[in-house]
Design a protein around this motif. Structure first.
Motif, PDB file in Angstrom:
ATOM      1  N   ARG A  33       0.800  -1.205  -0.166  1.00  0.00           N
ATOM      2  CA  ARG A  33       0.111   0.006   0.020  1.00  0.00           C
ATOM      3  C   ARG A  33       0.975   1.330   0.008  1.00  0.00           C
ATOM      4  N   ALA A  34       1.990   1.495   0.617  1.00  0.00           N
ATOM      5  CA  ALA A  34       2.856   2.332   0.863  1.00  0.00           C
ATOM      6  C   ALA A  34       3.572   2.534  -0.749  1.00  0.00           C
ATOM      7  N   SER A  36       1.987   2.374  -3.452  1.00  0.00           N
ATOM      8  CA  SER A  36       0.700   2.543  -4.157  1.00  0.00           C
ATOM      9  C   SER A  36       0.195   1.640  -4.922  1.00  0.00           C
ATOM     10  N   ASN A 151      -3.058  -4.662   3.297  1.00  0.00           N
ATOM     11  CA  ASN A 151      -3.249  -3.581   1.992  1.00  0.00           C
ATOM     12  C   ASN A 151      -4.338  -2.762   2.161  1.00  0.00           C
ATOM     13  N   SER A 155      -3.041   2.277   5.417  1.00  0.00           N
ATOM     14  CA  SER A 155      -2.937   3.763   5.436  1.00  0.00           C
ATOM     15  C   SER A 155      -2.787   3.888   6.919  1.00  0.00           C
ATOM     16  N   LEU A 156      -3.364   3.035   7.490  1.00  0.00           N
ATOM     17  CA  LEU A 156      -3.441   3.079   9.231  1.00  0.00           C
ATOM     18  C   LEU A 156      -2.121   2.740   9.912  1.00  0.00           C
ATOM     19  N   PRO A 158       1.512   3.426   9.187  1.00  0.00           N
ATOM     20  CA  PRO A 158       2.890   3.893   8.365  1.00  0.00           C
ATOM     21  C   PRO A 158       3.891   3.046   8.672  1.00  0.00           C
TER      22      PRO A 158
END
Length: 238
Positions: A33-34, A36, A151, A155-156, A158
């Motif tokens: 996810r980091a 993208s 994934n 965002s929660l 980092p």
């Protein structure tokens, strides 16, 4: 762990290792996810590549815009050790069809391999297709599900390292190694500890001269040869 080799027992025996898959799978999902990557890409990587270390490498190399051939070669070299594990397990399934052997080899991982080697100590050195299939499928499903979950919640979180997620796989391997050592009655515990120390020293020294993608494979082969040589020498002198 007992001598039963049924599908149900395979699920039960694999359960303790699943937490390691979940921890590393979550960490991979968060990293993807980091970088993208959409959730479906993380899922496809987990289902097709199905290798924690390789998937982390893919994410980092894609983020660095590395050439495709470099990514493919890096993943191949990193996963080359599975040739050894597959060849070690294959003799226990020589009476099964080629299709079944391919199915088992495709989903075999370091963890299910270690679990299989430990199981041999309780089954008079026998394995069954239902048992290993259950172990492989349970691990495969847990890994993919954890990657997707990671994934989605990436965002929660980092910084996954502060939760110790990056250490989950290492901790799981330490546990599997210990269970294998105390369960293997064919070798003295002191001899097994000696081989572990040899592997650690070779790894430490090898990090200076050997690329990381080859190090595990080289250390594994050398340590196995040393162990075989020592045991053969000892049996000859008896």
């Amino acid at each position: 762990m007992n001598s039963d080799l049924s599908f149900r027992t395979g699920l039960k025996d694999t359960l303790p290792t699943v937490f390691g898959y979940i921890g590393i799978g979550l960490a991979f999902g968060i990293v993807s996810r980091a970088a993208s990557m959409d959730v479906w890409i993380a899922l496809l990587l987990s289902l097709i590549t199905y290798s924690g270390a390789a998937q982390f490498v893919i994410v980092s190399m894609v983020a660095a815009q590395s050439p495709l051939i470099s990514i493919v070669l890096s993943v191949f070299m990193l996963s080359a050790r599975m040739l050894l594990t597959s060849m070690t397990v294959a003799p226990y399934y020589k009476d099964e069809s080629m299709g079944k052997n391919i199915a088992l080899g495709t989903l075999l991982t370091d963890e299910t391999f270690a679990l299989s080697m430990s199981k041999l100590n309780y089954t008079d050195h026998k394995l069954s297709y239902p048992w290993l299939t259950a172990a492989n499928l349970f691990a495969y499903s847990a890994w993919a599900a954890a990657a997707v979950a990671g994934n989605l919640i990436g965002s929660l979180i980092p910084d996954p390292e502060k939760f110790g997620l990056d250490y989950a796989l290492v901790a799981m391997f330490i546990g599997l190694l210990y269970l294998q050592m105390i369960g293997d009655r064919s070798m003295k515990f002191s001899f097994q500890v000696g081989l572990v120390l040899v592997a650690l020293v070779l790894t430490y020294v090898g990090m200076i001269f050997i690329p990381g993608s080859l190090l595990v494979l080289v250390v594994t082969i050398v340590t196995c040869l040393i162990g075989m040589g020592v045991r053969r020498h000892a049996s000859t002198n008896v």
